[in-house]
Design a protein around this motif. Sequence first.
Motif, mmCIF file in Angstrom:
data_model
loop_
_atom_site.group_PDB
_atom_site.id
_atom_site.type_symbol
_atom_site.label_atom_id
_atom_site.label_comp_id
_atom_site.label_asym_id
_atom_site.label_seq_id
_atom_site.Cartn_x
_atom_site.Cartn_y
_atom_site.Cartn_z
ATOM 1 N N CYS A 46 77.054 8.108 -2.339
ATOM 2 C CA CYS A 46 76.057 9.067 -1.852
ATOM 3 C C CYS A 46 76.576 9.845 -0.655
ATOM 4 C CB CYS A 46 74.774 8.317 -1.480
ATOM 5 S SG CYS A 46 73.419 9.405 -0.959
ATOM 6 N N TRP A 47 77.163 9.138 0.309
ATOM 7 C CA TRP A 47 77.643 9.821 1.508
ATOM 8 C C TRP A 47 78.811 10.746 1.198
ATOM 9 C CZ3 TRP A 47 75.246 10.351 6.009
ATOM 10 C CH2 TRP A 47 74.187 9.482 6.299
ATOM 11 N N HIS B 132 84.085 17.613 -8.365
ATOM 12 C CA HIS B 132 83.352 17.171 -7.184
ATOM 13 C C HIS B 132 83.547 15.676 -6.964
ATOM 14 C CE1 HIS B 132 80.497 20.865 -7.497
ATOM 15 N NE2 HIS B 132 81.522 21.097 -6.683
ATOM 16 N N ARG B 133 84.758 15.204 -7.264
ATOM 17 C CA ARG B 133 85.113 13.808 -7.005
ATOM 18 C C ARG B 133 86.488 13.747 -6.362
ATOM 19 N NH1 ARG B 133 84.104 12.050 -12.933
ATOM 20 N NH2 ARG B 133 85.635 10.432 -12.471
ATOM 21 N N THR B 134 86.765 12.658 -5.698
ATOM 22 C CA THR B 134 88.048 12.499 -5.030
ATOM 23 C C THR B 134 89.177 12.364 -6.044
ATOM 24 O OG1 THR B 134 87.781 10.108 -4.927
ATOM 25 C CG2 THR B 134 86.986 11.372 -3.039
ATOM 26 N N GLY C 119 70.979 11.150 0.281
ATOM 27 C CA GLY C 119 70.445 11.246 -1.074
ATOM 28 C C GLY C 119 68.937 11.400 -1.156
ATOM 29 N N GLY C 120 68.369 12.158 -0.231
ATOM 30 C CA GLY C 120 66.920 12.353 -0.236
ATOM 31 C C GLY C 120 66.154 11.294 0.527
ATOM 32 N N ALA D 263 72.808 13.032 -5.262
ATOM 33 C CA ALA D 263 73.937 12.484 -4.511
ATOM 34 C C ALA D 263 74.224 11.041 -4.885
ATOM 35 C CB ALA D 263 73.679 12.595 -3.013
ATOM 36 N N TRP D 264 73.272 10.366 -5.516
ATOM 37 C CA TRP D 264 73.497 8.978 -5.937
ATOM 38 C C TRP D 264 74.235 8.900 -7.273
ATOM 39 C CZ3 TRP D 264 72.751 5.361 -2.421
ATOM 40 C CH2 TRP D 264 71.857 5.611 -1.378
ATOM 41 N N GLN D 265 74.394 10.017 -7.954
ATOM 42 C CA GLN D 265 74.989 10.018 -9.291
ATOM 43 C C GLN D 265 76.460 10.409 -9.236
ATOM 44 O OE1 GLN D 265 72.965 8.866 -11.693
ATOM 45 N NE2 GLN D 265 71.452 8.717 -10.029
#
Length: 424
Positions: free
Chosen positions: A307-308, A329-331, A289-290, A321-323
């Motif tokens: 994030c990962w 784009h989700r499981t 995440g940067g 990536a933290w959001q």
Amino acid sequence: MRHRQNRRNPHILAWTLAAAALQAAAPPTTTPAPSKCPRLSGGWYGDNRAHLQEVIDARGTCAGGTGHGRHPVAAFDWDNTITKNDVTDATISWALRHDKILRPARWKATSAWLTDAADQALTTACGTAVPVGAPLPTATNTPCTDEIFEIRDTGRTMSGAAAFAGTWNHRRTVPQYAWVPQLFAGHTVPELSSYARQARAEALAAPVGSTRVLGTHTIPAYVRYYAQQRDLVRTLHRAGFDVYIVSAGSEPVTEVWSRGVGIDAAHTIAIRSVLDRSGRITTLNQGCGGVPANRGAVIPYIDGKRCWINQEIYGVRGAAAWQRQEARHRTAIAGGDADTDVTFVGDATGAHLVVNRNKNELMCRAYDDADGRWVINPMFIEPLPRKQGLYPCSTSARTAPDGTLGPLRRPDGSIVPDLADTVY
């Protein structure tokens, strides 16, 4: 007596009743064809297997879907989610009993947060007679083994002093978890993988319920793959899902175990150590995440697991990536057993699978069941008894980034009330 939670909120229940009434008034129709998707088996609590099957049938490529243009994704924590007992602890136990921890030049150099008290306790217990970089005789040095394991297990020394202090984001890391791969600094990845394989063979051979003495600590001697979870992973693969493991353990260790359920290294995400030029593990780990490579500040822990997943599975880079991402784009399915899993499990769009280990934040989210998709199951082996009293959802269930505890809130800002443990 066990009680089944009502997983449907009143709005969903009302919609379901209305739909049932319309269906009853409609002309008879032909019975729909059976799903072409593979079927789950094994013993699950209540209607959990059926609920998970619904998601597999709806999202799997076996049903003709493509998951918004790609394979649907499922992600699971490892320790006490896919297995009973902690594979990291099993590996540390084996390593300590076989003199596999190398003496650091200074214990304080192993962690950014190790206290002077912990440094002194480790130096006193483990001594300085062994050359730097050589194996410590932990198989015979009980005080050294005790200090190392107590710090890993509780974050305190054997005398009760805090082993870690300072400032860290408590939703991105916990120093005693980050310390595990740092303990193996100086080893190569193949060496650590070898230790994990030997620990795995030993733990799988030990009888269920057995313990061993490590130093003066009594710890579980056995680990078992949950048969239901192994079947779930197998079924998801056959249904066209990409299945990932996301763990706060050391990645070489987790990879050894994840192969046992058919998940390869490319689909295993855990703490990734930075290697030196000779290929040896250092006390640094890769960032997310940067955040660049760091000494444990960002690991797959609570928000770090989100994030990962966002970075490694969906290619989301930088602070984004933290959001929480949009649904595509989700499981589809995510599962865990502890507060470290609450963020990524909550991000799933189809089912949030929870193995009940009485962890406050996760269980408050699960029992509140705000979207009607939380699936709660007792531990499949040696389940815990019912938690006495209520989960403190309204007062102290959520850990803030600064480590303070506070009320758990829903997305609309309302506070989750205290809730009883009903699935055990």
